[in-house]
Design a protein around this motif. Structure first.
Motif, PDB file in Angstrom:
ATOM      1  N   LEU A 385       0.818  -1.216   0.000  1.00 44.99           N
ATOM      2  CA  LEU A 385       0.000   0.000   0.000  1.00 44.99           C
ATOM      3  C   LEU A 385       0.851   1.266   0.000  1.00 44.99           C
ATOM      4  N   TRP A 386       2.112   1.135   0.390  1.00 47.08           N
ATOM      5  CA  TRP A 386       2.949   2.307   0.637  1.00 47.08           C
ATOM      6  C   TRP A 386       3.617   2.826  -0.630  1.00 47.08           C
ATOM      7  N   THR A 387       3.738   4.154  -0.688  1.00 46.70           N
ATOM      8  CA  THR A 387       4.485   4.842  -1.744  1.00 46.70           C
ATOM      9  C   THR A 387       5.433   5.836  -1.076  1.00 46.70           C
ATOM     10  N   GLY A 388       6.307   6.457  -1.874  1.00 40.17           N
ATOM     11  CA  GLY A 388       7.181   7.485  -1.326  1.00 40.17           C
ATOM     12  C   GLY A 388       6.392   8.609  -0.693  1.00 40.17           C
ATOM     13  N   THR A 389       5.292   9.006  -1.322  1.00 43.10           N
ATOM     14  CA  THR A 389       4.472  10.103  -0.792  1.00 43.10           C
ATOM     15  C   THR A 389       3.837   9.737   0.539  1.00 43.10           C
ATOM     16  N   SER A 390       3.270   8.543   0.639  1.00 45.12           N
ATOM     17  CA  SER A 390       2.621   8.163   1.902  1.00 45.12           C
ATOM     18  C   SER A 390       3.655   7.991   3.010  1.00 45.12           C
ATOM     19  N   ARG A 391       4.865   7.533   2.669  1.00 46.57           N
ATOM     20  CA  ARG A 391       5.920   7.434   3.688  1.00 46.57           C
ATOM     21  C   ARG A 391       6.317   8.824   4.190  1.00 46.57           C
ATOM     22  N   GLN A 392       6.426   9.766   3.281  1.00 49.25           N
ATOM     23  CA  GLN A 392       6.774  11.128   3.693  1.00 49.25           C
ATOM     24  C   GLN A 392       5.676  11.737   4.550  1.00 49.25           C
ATOM     25  N   ASN A 393       4.423  11.482   4.193  1.00 50.78           N
ATOM     26  CA  ASN A 393       3.310  11.985   5.000  1.00 50.78           C
ATOM     27  C   ASN A 393       3.324  11.376   6.397  1.00 50.78           C
ATOM     28  N   ALA A 394       3.551  10.057   6.463  1.00 54.18           N
ATOM     29  CA  ALA A 394       3.587   9.375   7.759  1.00 54.18           C
ATOM     30  C   ALA A 394       4.752   9.877   8.603  1.00 54.18           C
ATOM     31  N   ALA A 395       5.867  10.206   7.953  1.00 54.86           N
ATOM     32  CA  ALA A 395       7.028  10.717   8.680  1.00 54.86           C
ATOM     33  C   ALA A 395       6.703  12.020   9.391  1.00 54.86           C
ATOM     34  N   VAL A 396       5.854  12.838   8.800  1.00 55.35           N
ATOM     35  CA  VAL A 396       5.447  14.090   9.442  1.00 55.35           C
ATOM     36  C   VAL A 396       4.700  13.788  10.736  1.00 55.35           C
ATOM     37  N   VAL A 397       3.826  12.787  10.706  1.00 57.82           N
ATOM     38  CA  VAL A 397       3.097  12.406  11.918  1.00 57.82           C
ATOM     39  C   VAL A 397       4.065  11.923  12.994  1.00 57.82           C
ATOM     40  N   LEU A 398       5.016  11.063  12.618  1.00 56.79           N
ATOM     41  CA  LEU A 398       5.990  10.555  13.582  1.00 56.79           C
ATOM     42  C   LEU A 398       6.875  11.672  14.129  1.00 56.79           C
ATOM     43  N   ALA A 399       7.303  12.565  13.260  1.00 56.81           N
ATOM     44  CA  ALA A 399       8.165  13.664  13.697  1.00 56.81           C
ATOM     45  C   ALA A 399       7.429  14.593  14.657  1.00 56.81           C
ATOM     46  N   ASN A 400       6.149  14.826  14.404  1.00 57.52           N
ATOM     47  CA  ASN A 400       5.353  15.644  15.321  1.00 57.52           C
ATOM     48  C   ASN A 400       4.982  14.888  16.592  1.00 57.52           C
ATOM     49  N   SER A 401       5.258  13.587  16.617  1.00 56.36           N
ATOM     50  CA  SER A 401       4.985  12.745  17.792  1.00 56.36           C
ATOM     51  C   SER A 401       6.290  12.255  18.405  1.00 56.36           C
ATOM     52  N   MET A 402       7.324  13.091  18.375  1.00 51.27           N
ATOM     53  CA  MET A 402       8.644  12.658  18.826  1.00 51.27           C
ATOM     54  C   MET A 402       8.664  12.280  20.299  1.00 51.27           C
ATOM     55  N   GLN A 403       7.791  12.866  21.110  1.00 49.20           N
ATOM     56  CA  GLN A 403       7.790  12.493  22.525  1.00 49.20           C
ATOM     57  C   GLN A 403       7.417  11.023  22.690  1.00 49.20           C
ATOM     58  N   GLU A 404       6.516  10.510  21.842  1.00 46.18           N
ATOM     59  CA  GLU A 404       6.151   9.093  21.916  1.00 46.18           C
ATOM     60  C   GLU A 404       7.199   8.203  21.259  1.00 46.18           C
ATOM     61  N   VAL A 405       7.851   8.703  20.203  1.00 41.64           N
ATOM     62  CA  VAL A 405       8.955   7.951  19.597  1.00 41.64           C
ATOM     63  C   VAL A 405      10.088   7.813  20.604  1.00 41.64           C
ATOM     64  N   ASP A 406      10.363   8.884  21.333  1.00 44.33           N
ATOM     65  CA  ASP A 406      11.419   8.873  22.349  1.00 44.33           C
ATOM     66  C   ASP A 406      11.092   7.868  23.454  1.00 44.33           C
ATOM     67  N   GLU A 407       9.843   7.807  23.851  1.00 44.02           N
ATOM     68  CA  GLU A 407       9.452   6.861  24.889  1.00 44.02           C
ATOM     69  C   GLU A 407       9.592   5.420  24.403  1.00 44.02           C
ATOM     70  N   ALA A 408       9.265   5.177  23.140  1.00 48.48           N
ATOM     71  CA  ALA A 408       9.433   3.836  22.578  1.00 48.48           C
ATOM     72  C   ALA A 408      10.909   3.470  22.510  1.00 48.48           C
ATOM     73  N   ALA A 409      11.733   4.439  22.135  1.00 47.71           N
ATOM     74  CA  ALA A 409      13.173   4.186  22.009  1.00 47.71           C
ATOM     75  C   ALA A 409      13.807   3.893  23.362  1.00 47.71           C
ATOM     76  N   ASN A 410      13.373   4.594  24.388  1.00 49.62           N
ATOM     77  CA  ASN A 410      13.986   4.459  25.711  1.00 49.62           C
ATOM     78  C   ASN A 410      13.213   3.531  26.642  1.00 49.62           C
ATOM     79  N   ASN A 411      12.119   2.988  26.117  1.00 51.80           N
ATOM     80  CA  ASN A 411      11.318   2.040  26.894  1.00 51.80           C
ATOM     81  C   ASN A 411      10.903   2.620  28.245  1.00 51.80           C
ATOM     82  N   THR A 412      10.533   3.892  28.217  1.00 51.30           N
ATOM     83  CA  THR A 412      10.127   4.576  29.439  1.00 51.30           C
ATOM     84  C   THR A 412       9.292   5.784  29.070  1.00 51.30           C
TER      85      THR A 412
END
Length: 686
Positions: A385-412
């Motif tokens: 289902l994924w394309t370059g455009t949808s990956r770039q769009n999803a990256a914006v969501v992840l980047a704006n959710s860095m506090q949750e990405v950080d928690e996943a990375a640090n398991n805390t």
């Protein structure tokens, strides 16, 4: 045109004007330049029983010569714009292929941001013909690129591939100009709210009524999307705008009209029936689905995306009481998306996530809610289902959710810690989704723009967090020498403490990218260098906001970051800073160690914590490094951006760290960051 007693007067010069001419001028001004009449009572309003009583009526102030000239010029400019728009609209209806392309990339593109022109153009053509024009432009693009002759005698020296790309780009620019112009019209003060709503109703009718031509859903989407479905809204062939930015309420009217139609019809939706009228439907299902066009447009209007995807149950709710109405999201989630439609859905997620910044209303709470739903949903989508455009769009969501990405990375749950930095974070997710975050990162980071967007966000996030920690250091005491040593010792201890979560986050992203890409050898080195460069971009983007500067510290900037990387890639396809080969020369772990050391020493330097002797060589002379400059007061300062931009500078930096005056900086050579990076790498690649 004379005023009447009791009314403020504006003067328009019209020689030998009869009553019909005066009426026409009044109508023109009211429709296309209402700002000229700000504060002027309407002639249709009841002026009251004493409007003509000279004892009660205040005399109208005579306009100054300059005011009259400005008002006359404004009306004249308005008339010119509307006349040009109607003239262009007539030409569009009768233009041949070449004339149409020239007109769209000429006059229409030149006036696409002119509200008066745009409103008059959209009105003169009408909703149905606007959609038909969008469809026609795309058809001509496909025809001309597919049937381009292998040899052009008028351009014999240009290769076929170049001519084909040039033709495609020209028609895509025309598509973009039409969409941008239409978006401008929906914002125009020439359109009343009622007129805008009526236009939206007629436009949505093209895809909810089967009596219209079968291709109307295609034209509808192209009109709203422009040239692509990217949240960055940048053309794929040039650093220019891809589509229109539409009025918030106009888009909501369209979205709710489609939802009401689909939820009330017994069989197939009208747009699906229209698609079935042709034996060989053009494009994919997503090209026909009107929600693809609407969601793409909403991505470029974040208020519309948020209010459509995550409206409050009660508009009167506060941050503490807000409850999100998830009915629209549930309806969309059950849709059978193909890759084209999924691009639009991810774009809308990206737009809504832009509101993940601290506010006093309910926007950041609702943005957190839809971002959480989006990440969980996207993480479960199949690879095909994924394309370059949808990956770039999803990256914006992840980047704006860095506090949750950080928690996943640090398991805390780091964002629960009591600090000024965490206090400036937007509302967080209700749940904890480490597996979904990792899975989505591994898919998303296959794309270069996505990798840079997420990495830059991580760099900015960690840099601001370290700034906050250093800002907690106590003020100097009277004993400046002892105080300086004490503060430097305290700063070193804080830095060692913060290097671990920062290093682990960077490693987590690198591990996820490596796993998703399956990169090895030179490809892995290139990926790692790209990541490190972007991480540095994020770190040093905070230069103007450190040391207690006012303003929000974090949130909602990822779409603009993605735009900058997209534009840079178009201008220079060879991604990466010139001369930057840290990873190739040193290996990723050593490159990471030196990166963190450069960041740390730059922050100590910003706060004046490095001893004076650190800026002088053993002979007592100032170092002459390009990355060590004097500030406006003549004091030496480290230029971290220059330092990190070249591998040669980093070698000088490594030598400088041996200066005896730096012995008080006890951060264990940045080793904690390397250990954390390697642990994060393993977790992200799991």
């Amino acid at each position: 045109m004379e005023g009447r007693a009791g009314f403020a007067m504006y003067t328009v010069v019209a020689e030998d004007a009869d009553e019909s001419t005066v009426a026409a001028l009044e109508e023109l001004v009211i429709k296309y330049a209402p700002q000229v009449l700000d504060g002027v009572a309407s002639r249709a309003d009841d002026p009251g029983p004493n409007w003509n009583d000279p004892t009660d009526a205040a005399p109208s102030a005579e306009p100054t010569a300059s005011a009259t000239a400005e008002q006359t010029a404004a009306v004249a400019a308005t008339a010119d714009s509307s006349d040009r728009a109607r003239s262009d609209a007539e030409e569009v209806k009768n233009a041949g292929h070449d004339e149409l392309l020239e007109l769209m990339n000429g006059s229409v593109a030149e006036h696409q941001n002119d509200e008066v022109y745009a409103a008059a153009f959209a009105d003169a053509i009408g909703p149905e013909s606007m959609a038909e024009l969008a469809y026609t432009i795309n058809q001509l693009r496909l025809q001309q690129t597919e049937n381009l002759p292998a040899y052009d005698p008028s351009d014999p020296d240009t290769e076929y591939a170049t001519r084909r790309q040039r033709t495609d780009d020209a028609w895509l620019s025309a598509q973009a100009a039409l969409s941008i112009c239409f978006g401008t019209a929906t914002h125009s003060s020439a359109w009343t709210p009622q007129h805008r709503s009526d236009y939206a109703k007629k436009l949505s009718g093209l895809v909810t009524d089967e009596d219209y031509p079968y291709y109307m859903p295609l034209g509808f989407n192209l009109l709203l999307e422009g040239a692509n479905r990217s949240a960055t809204n940048i053309l794929t062939g040039a650093p220019a705008t891809a589509g229109g930015v539409f009025n918030h309420y106009f888009l909501q009217d369209l979205g709710y009209a489609i939802r009401a139609h689909e939820q009330s019809c017994d069989g197939l939706a009208a747009w699906q029936s229209q698609r079935m009228k042709t034996p060989s439907p053009e494009g994919s299902v997503g090209d026909w689905d009107p929600m693809a066009g609407i969601l793409t447009a909403m991505a470029r209007q974040p208020d519309a995306a948020l209010d459509f995807l995550a409206p409050p149950v009660d508009d009167r709710a506060t941050e503490q009481t807000v409850e999100v109405d998830g009915t629209t999201w549930e309806w969309l989630k059950g849709r059978d998306w193909d890759s084209a439609g999924f691009e639009a859905l991810t774009a809308a997620f990206a737009g809504a996530s832009e509101h993940r910044q601290l506010t006093t209303g309910t926007k950041d709470e609702r943005a957190a809610w839809i971002a959480e739903q989006a990440v969980v949903d996207m993480a479960g989508r199949k690879d095909g289902l994924w394309t370059g455009t949808s990956r770039q769009n999803a990256a914006v969501v992840l980047a704006n959710s860095m506090q949750e990405v950080d928690e996943a990375a640090n398991n805390t749950e780091n964002s629960n810690e009591d600090s000024a930095f965490n206090a400036n974070l937007s509302a967080g997710w209700e749940g904890y989704h480490p597996n979904e975050v990792r899975s989505l990162l591994q898919e998303t980071l296959k794309d270069d723009i996505a990798l840079q967007t997420v990495s830059a966000a991580a760099g900015r996030y960690t840099s601001l967090r370290l700034d906050d920690a250093l800002n907690t250091l106590p003020a100097d005491s009277d004993d400046l020498e002892d105080a300086g040593k004490s503060t430097l010792k305290g700063a070193s201890a804080l830095i060692v403490q913060k290097l671990y979560p920062d290093g682990r986050l960077l490693g987590y992203i690198q591990g996820a990218a490596e796993k998703g890409r399956g990169a090895e050898g030179e490809q892995l080195e290139a990926t790692s260098q790209m990541l490190l460069n972007a991480f540095d971009d994020g770190v040093y983007s905070t230069t103007d906001t450190v040391a207690g500067a006012a303003g929000p510290a974090w949130g909602g900037t990822a779409r603009h970051t993605a735009q900058s990387y997209t534009a840079a890639a178009l201008q220079n396809p060879n991604v990466g800073a010139p001369g930057r080969t840290d990873v190739q020369e040193l290996g990723m772990s050593e490159a990471v160690r030196r990166h963190f050391l450069a960041e740390v020493y730059a922050k100590l330097d910003e706060r004046g914590l490095l001893p004076p002797g650190a800026y002088e060589n053993p002979d007592g002379r100032r170092y002459t490094y390009a990355w060590m400059k004097q500030d406006s007061t003549g004091r030496p300062r480290l230029d971290a951006v220059v330092l990190s931009s070249d591998s040669g500078n980093m070698l000088q930096f490594a030598s400088w760290l041996l200066d005896p005056d730096l012995s008080g900086v006890t951060i264990r050579g940045g080793v904690p960051a390397v250990d954390a990076f390697e642990a994060g790498h393993d977790a992200g690649g799991a």
